[in-house]
Write a protein that holds these residues in place. Structure first.
Motif, PDB file in Angstrom:
ATOM      1  N   ASP A 222       0.818  -1.214   0.000  1.00  0.00           N
ATOM      2  CA  ASP A 222       0.000   0.000   0.000  1.00  0.00           C
ATOM      3  C   ASP A 222       0.855   1.270   0.000  1.00  0.00           C
ATOM      4  O   ASP A 222       0.332   2.380   0.095  1.00  0.00           O
ATOM      5  N   THR A 230       0.867  -8.984   6.042  1.00  0.00           N
ATOM      6  CA  THR A 230      -0.072  -9.554   5.083  1.00  0.00           C
ATOM      7  C   THR A 230       0.686 -10.094   3.877  1.00  0.00           C
ATOM      8  O   THR A 230       1.467  -9.386   3.242  1.00  0.00           O
ATOM      9  N   HIS A 246      -1.814  -6.123   9.867  1.00  0.00           N
ATOM     10  CA  HIS A 246      -1.330  -5.850   8.509  1.00  0.00           C
ATOM     11  C   HIS A 246       0.119  -5.385   8.590  1.00  0.00           C
ATOM     12  O   HIS A 246       0.977  -5.833   7.815  1.00  0.00           O
ATOM     13  N   LEU A 306      -4.324  -2.805  11.384  1.00  0.00           N
ATOM     14  CA  LEU A 306      -5.061  -3.658  10.463  1.00  0.00           C
ATOM     15  C   LEU A 306      -5.121  -3.022   9.080  1.00  0.00           C
ATOM     16  O   LEU A 306      -4.769  -1.852   8.892  1.00  0.00           O
ATOM     17  N   LYS A 307      -5.580  -3.788   8.117  1.00  0.00           N
ATOM     18  CA  LYS A 307      -5.548  -3.327   6.732  1.00  0.00           C
ATOM     19  C   LYS A 307      -6.459  -2.130   6.501  1.00  0.00           C
ATOM     20  O   LYS A 307      -6.199  -1.282   5.638  1.00  0.00           O
ATOM     21  N   ASP A 308      -7.521  -2.013   7.285  1.00  0.00           N
ATOM     22  CA  ASP A 308      -8.442  -0.885   7.104  1.00  0.00           C
ATOM     23  C   ASP A 308      -7.993   0.361   7.865  1.00  0.00           C
ATOM     24  O   ASP A 308      -8.715   1.368   7.903  1.00  0.00           O
ATOM     25  N   GLY A 309      -6.814   0.302   8.481  1.00  0.00           N
ATOM     26  CA  GLY A 309      -6.293   1.460   9.203  1.00  0.00           C
ATOM     27  C   GLY A 309      -6.644   1.491  10.675  1.00  0.00           C
ATOM     28  O   GLY A 309      -6.151   2.351  11.406  1.00  0.00           O
ATOM     29  N   SER A 310      -7.478   0.561  11.130  1.00  0.00           N
ATOM     30  CA  SER A 310      -7.770   0.465  12.560  1.00  0.00           C
ATOM     31  C   SER A 310      -6.642  -0.321  13.240  1.00  0.00           C
ATOM     32  O   SER A 310      -5.725  -0.819  12.572  1.00  0.00           O
TER      33      SER A 310
END
Length: 653
Positions: A222, A230, A246, A306-310
């Motif tokens: 990313d 990941t 992540h 995590l992958k969603d930014g959380s």
């Protein structure tokens, strides 16, 4: 008998009377039968030969490597045994190479008793991260050739994409399912260069180092500057409620350290452009580490993103990693280190990955509350790095104390989180031994070499009640240093001697107890240039000297006060109930000690104090003591089960 079978099983029964002895000799290997059988014959006819050879080997090993002699015989024995036990993890496998295996155990049980007899004795195959973390201590005690072998094995089995293996069995099976082995390989290579000055090996290995760096860069899918778990694999945590990052804090810290070491190696071997690139990216990742993971509200680093930014926001021991690598400033460390030394995270024998207060806490769980000597070593290194030598020594001593229970002379892989008993599968774990050594070498002695540039730092931060110390064979490049310390009522005396060979520039920075008044600093009979730095647990005297000749540094002083590190006597099967020293500091004329203790218990707290000028004490009673070593009696009178906190104030005249 010889066999071509992959596995051979046999049983023999013997009747022995009381006090009978019996030697059992097995000769096995991938060698041809006509090579193995003569070895068996020689051994069975003279089994004491094995013992004699082992004794000679260990004597030579001890003479050639780091030796630490303190006023505490138990500490000295435990340190020596841990060094020997680490060295015993070097294994040469014909056709593969030589490296550190992760540890040794029997085949009799596995996790939670689920593997009655599984045929795999402990972890006696080669691991990526295990050898890398353990190799740092091996460098510290001076075995450069051993670490070179470790690095070679990683390079020989490096994947085509540059990734370093997670596990390589002694039968040759290899897999690459970890994300941290690759950056940690670069870290170990960089440390090898700093300790040894061996630019030739690093230049010969550069293709492997650069490919490892390229692999790490490739995992940043990313493009946020952080390498990823990941699709790259687990980091330290392999499963459970902490799994699933992540990009974890641990991996980000390892990546930052890899970038800084890659920049050092590139700069030391003439690769100026790469050194600039790695250095620039290291500065970027250092900012990202704070920006992404620091939780200002609870003053703790988040465990993973995590992958969603959380985030996985659990408080864990993992912030010790950026702290032991000295990647964050003190504004981020003070609160976390106090938490690490509290009963929530610390037992009498070490630290847990999560505290008792965590919702998923399980004292026998692998990643949910058991005590690892590995974690304890990380915590101790972090504490020394940020001026908390009292807690650092308490933690490293907690690990060293394990050597004479269960597997005698060795340190367990995992211990139960609330009762002093084993909780793992491996009785002799390499990084458990190594992480009892590294905090002594890098933490208590403050040893940080730069052999390429002919420099070394030594910052001994000793327990206040030690009046002497002798350290031999501190190795940097081809130079060996000896350090001898003695103290009387008027002077701290440090003697630093270098072996023949290339001289190095020594930044010598001993730490003295808080409240010490420095009257004079004399180097080799002349006034020494020096600066004085104060912090809550001590006073650091910064001087510089050269090993072209022997050096004697005398620090004339008066005063000084310090609590003595806790050293509880461990009892197998008993719960953790020792005293916790959370903080200590001298403010004007008041020495303040914050403690945690078990409600209903009264503890003896040793206090070192050069001048007996106490005006009054609150929250403690004075007890026995001779000379500068006093004893306070501290009672915790709470009625609820568990621990409570109190602060002792010692007002000086």
């Amino acid at each position: 008998t010889g066999t071509d079978m992959l596995q051979l099983t046999a049983m023999a029964r013997f009747s022995l009377n009381m006090n009978d002895t019996m030697d059992v000799v097995l000769a096995a290997g991938r060698n041809p039968y006509d090579e193995l059988f003569p070895l068996y014959v020689r051994t069975i006819h003279d089994p004491r030969r094995v013992y004699r050879n082992a004794g000679r080997y260990h004597a030579r090993f001890s003479d050639a490597h780091l030796k630490v002699v303190s006023p505490d015989p138990r500490f000295n024995q435990a340190f020596t045994l841990a060094m020997m036990a680490t060295d015993q993890c070097f294994v040469k496998t014909p056709g593969l190479g030589t490296s550190l295996v992760a540890g040794y155990a029997t085949t009799s049980h596995g996790w939670d008793g689920g593997h009655a007899v599984n045929g795999r004795p402990g972890y006696s195959w080669y691991f990526g991260r295990d050898g890398q973390w353990s190799g740092m201590a091996v460098l510290g005690y001076g075995d450069f050739d051993g670490v070179k072998d470790v690095l070679r094995l990683y390079q020989d089995f490096q994947d085509l994409n540059g990734k370093i293996f997670h596990e390589l069995s002694t039968s040759g099976f290899v897999h690459y399912d970890a994300s941290d082995a690759t950056p940690l390989y670069v870290v170990l290579a960089g440390r090898y260069l700093k300790h040894s000055g061996d630019t030739t090996f690093i230049m010969d290995s550069w293709e492997h180092i650069e490919r490892a760096m390229e692999y790490c860069y490739s995992t940043d899918t990313d493009e946020d500057g952080l390498i990823e778990n990941t699709n790259a694999g687990h980091g330290w945590v392999e499963g459970g409620h902490l799994f699933g990052s992540h990009s974890s804090l641990y991996l980000t810290s390892c990546w930052l350290e890899a970038l800084e070491n890659a920049a050092y190696m590139a700069g030391s071997t003439g690769k100026t452009d790469l050194a600039h690139t790695y250095g620039r990216d290291a500065r970027r990742v250092k900012k990202l580490l704070i920006r992404k993971f620091w939780n200002r509200k609870n003053r703790f680093f988040r465990h993973g993103m995590l992958k969603d930014g959380s985030f996985i926001g659990s408080r864990t021991i993992m912030p010790a990693i950026p702290m032991l690598f000295r990647q964050v400033d003190t504004t981020c460390t003070t609160h976390m280190l106090k938490v690490f030394s509290s009963d929530d995270f610390s037992s009498d024998w070490g630290t847990r990955i999560v505290g008792r207060s965590h919702p998923a806490f399980n004292p026998s769980g692998y990643h949910t509350g058991s005590v690892w000597p590995l974690f304890t070593g990380w915590a101790s290194l972090a504490e020394y790095a940020y001026g908390r030598g009292i807690q650092g020594f308490t933690h490293l001593h907690g690990t060293l104390n394990v050597y004479d229970d269960w597997s005698l002379g060795y340190i367990e892989e995992v211990l139960h989180g609330t009762e002093y008993k084993p909780s793992g599968v491996c009785f002799h774990q390499c990084w458990s031994e190594a992480m009892a050594l590294q905090p002594v070498i890098e933490g208590m002695l403050g040893f940080r070499p730069d052999a390429v540039n002919g420099k070394v730092a030594l910052a001994p931060f000793l327990p206040a009640h030690w009046d002497s110390l002798r350290v031999q064979n501190i190795r940097t490049g081809e130079l060996y240093l000896d350090l001898e310390f003695t103290r009387d009522s008027a002077r701290y005396i440090y003697k630093i001697t270098g072996s023949s060979g290339k001289a190095v520039h020594v930044f010598f920075r001993p730490v003295l107890p808080p409240g010490t008044q420095i009257l004079d600093v004399i180097l080799n009979g002349r006034p020494a240039d020096h600066t004085i730095h104060t912090f809550p647990q001590g006073i650091r005297i910064d001087t510089e000297l050269s090993t072209e000749h022997s050096n004697t540094l005398e620090i004339f002083y008066t005063g000084g006060i310090s609590v003595v590190p806790v050293n509880p006597r461990l009892k197998a099967g008993y719960p953790s109930d020792g005293l916790r020293i959370i903080s200590s500091q001298l403010n004007d004329a008041v020495y303040e000690i914050t403690l945690e203790g078990k409600n209903g218990e009264t503890y003896a707290l040793p206090l070192w104090m050069r001048n007996n000028n106490i005006d009054r004490i609150t929250q403690a009673e004075t007890g026995a003591g001779t000379g500068p070593l006093k004893e306070l009696s501290v009672a915790f009178k709470g009625t609820e089960e568990g621990y409570s906190r109190k602060t002792i104030l010692i007002r000086l005249k």
